[in-house]
Design a protein around this motif. Structure first.
Motif, short mmCIF file in Angstrom:
data_model
loop_
_atom_site.label_atom_id
_atom_site.label_comp_id
_atom_site.label_asym_id
_atom_site.label_seq_id
_atom_site.Cartn_x
_atom_site.Cartn_y
_atom_site.Cartn_z
N GLY A 229 -28.99 19.01 -45.29
CA GLY A 229 -27.90 19.60 -45.22
C GLY A 229 -26.91 19.08 -46.32
O GLY A 229 -27.00 17.96 -47.12
N ALA A 230 -25.51 19.39 -46.75
CA ALA A 230 -24.71 18.92 -47.75
C ALA A 230 -23.68 18.81 -47.25
O ALA A 230 -22.94 19.65 -46.82
CB ALA A 230 -24.91 20.62 -48.72
N LYS A 231 -22.81 17.77 -48.21
CA LYS A 231 -21.46 17.91 -47.82
C LYS A 231 -20.93 18.33 -49.14
O LYS A 231 -21.32 18.84 -49.51
CB LYS A 231 -21.58 15.68 -48.39
CG LYS A 231 -21.75 15.29 -47.07
CD LYS A 231 -21.49 13.62 -47.37
CE LYS A 231 -22.27 12.82 -46.38
NZ LYS A 231 -21.91 11.86 -46.63
N VAL A 232 -19.54 18.92 -48.00
CA VAL A 232 -18.73 19.54 -49.63
C VAL A 232 -17.21 18.11 -49.43
O VAL A 232 -16.94 17.66 -48.57
CB VAL A 232 -19.11 20.73 -49.24
CG1 VAL A 232 -19.73 21.46 -49.10
CG2 VAL A 232 -18.10 20.98 -47.04
N PRO A 233 -16.59 18.63 -50.07
CA PRO A 233 -15.29 17.50 -50.42
C PRO A 233 -13.89 18.43 -50.26
O PRO A 233 -13.15 17.46 -49.84
CB PRO A 233 -15.17 17.57 -51.37
CG PRO A 233 -16.19 19.04 -52.90
CD PRO A 233 -17.15 19.25 -51.84
N ASP A 234 -14.17 19.35 -49.57
CA ASP A 234 -12.76 20.32 -48.80
C ASP A 234 -13.41 21.51 -47.99
O ASP A 234 -14.38 22.04 -48.98
CB ASP A 234 -11.51 20.15 -49.80
CG ASP A 234 -12.21 21.19 -51.42
OD1 ASP A 234 -13.03 22.05 -51.38
OD2 ASP A 234 -11.68 20.67 -52.43
N VAL A 235 -12.24 22.19 -48.08
CA VAL A 235 -12.61 23.18 -47.27
C VAL A 235 -12.83 24.39 -48.01
O VAL A 235 -13.35 26.04 -47.89
CB VAL A 235 -10.92 23.64 -46.15
CG1 VAL A 235 -10.86 24.85 -45.63
CG2 VAL A 235 -11.12 22.47 -44.94
#
Length: 249
Positions: A229-235
């Motif tokens: 998976g990948a993390k995103v900084p914001d919506v």
């Protein structure tokens, strides 16, 4: 009242299973085996019924190779009175097991049959239902509560809309869910006592049951490896990825 409880020897739930190199099945060589967790719940419930005075005898039954005796000894240590092993080297499928249990129910004249709702190795969830059909008995599956009184079994079971209560006239077949009870810890003294309890070994031929497999497994393979998976900084970044990469928006 006699209670028959079916128990199955499976790969321990803490073990990570591996597929054989030739993809013909699961590798169980030198792997820890134990009683199917749902069957352990079934044994516990049968023993509790006996302790409450609702049953006179609990008979544990297993079908399979000679090593299933270890599983039956565990059932005896929990509190079953005696055990029966239907020994065979055949790859037993749910219908064959149901036929063997049906023959034993007729032989023992059991009034209640309790089995786990499914085994954690094949997840078939078929044996209890097939047994009820073969024996012409009422059934209640996924039991989360069981009360036996005056020749009747009252079963509570979870359904999509909440809970459902069934009333069955004995003899009957019950399959157990996880919420039915919490099996007791098997103590060393009870393990020693279990070694002295009777364990009968018979063959499918003794019950006039044909256990020849009807289904053939063509191939067993490992599940596909999932991408990390990948993390995103914001919506905002999440919405952008859903639009451009996943294309679900």
């Amino acid at each position: 009242m006699k209670i028959i409880v079916a128990v199955k020897r499976v790969v321990d739930y803490n073990v990570k299973v591996r597929v054989k190199v030739d993809n013909t099945g699961v590798d169980i060589a030198n792997v820890k085996m134990s009683m199917n967790p749902f069957d352990e719940i079934a044994v516990e419930e049968a023993v509790r019924l006996k302790e409450a005075g609702a049953a006179s005898e609990v008979i544990a039954v297993s079908c399979g190779v000679a090593q299933c005796q270890e599983t039956l000894r565990t059932a005896l240590a929990i509190g079953a009175d005696r055990a029966v092993l239907v020994e065979t080297a055949e790859d037993l499928q749910p219908l064959a097991v149901a036929k063997l249990l049906n023959a034993l129910v007729e032989r023992e004249q059991a009034q209640l049959i309790i089995v786990g709702k499914q085994a954690i190795d094949d997840d078939s969830n078929q044996t209890g239902q097939m047994l009820a059909a073969l024996a012409g008995l009422p059934q209640a599956t996924f039991a989360s509560k069981l009360i036996v009184r005056d020749g009747m079994a009252t079963v509570s079971r979870e359904v999509d809309g909440g809970s459902e209560q069934l009333s069955l006239k004995l003899p009957a077949v019950i399959t157990t869910d996880l919420r039915l009870n919490e099996p007791r810890y098997v103590t060393l003294p009870n393990i020693m006592k279990a070694k002295k309890k009777p364990l009968e070994t018979i063959k499918p031929e003794d019950l006039s049951v044909d256990v020849t497999p009807r289904l053939k497994t063509l191939k067993v393979s490992e599940p596909h490896t999932r991408n990390a998976g990948a993390k995103v900084p914001d919506v905002k970044a999440l919405v952008e990825k859903l639009k451009t990469e996943a294309r679900v928006l």
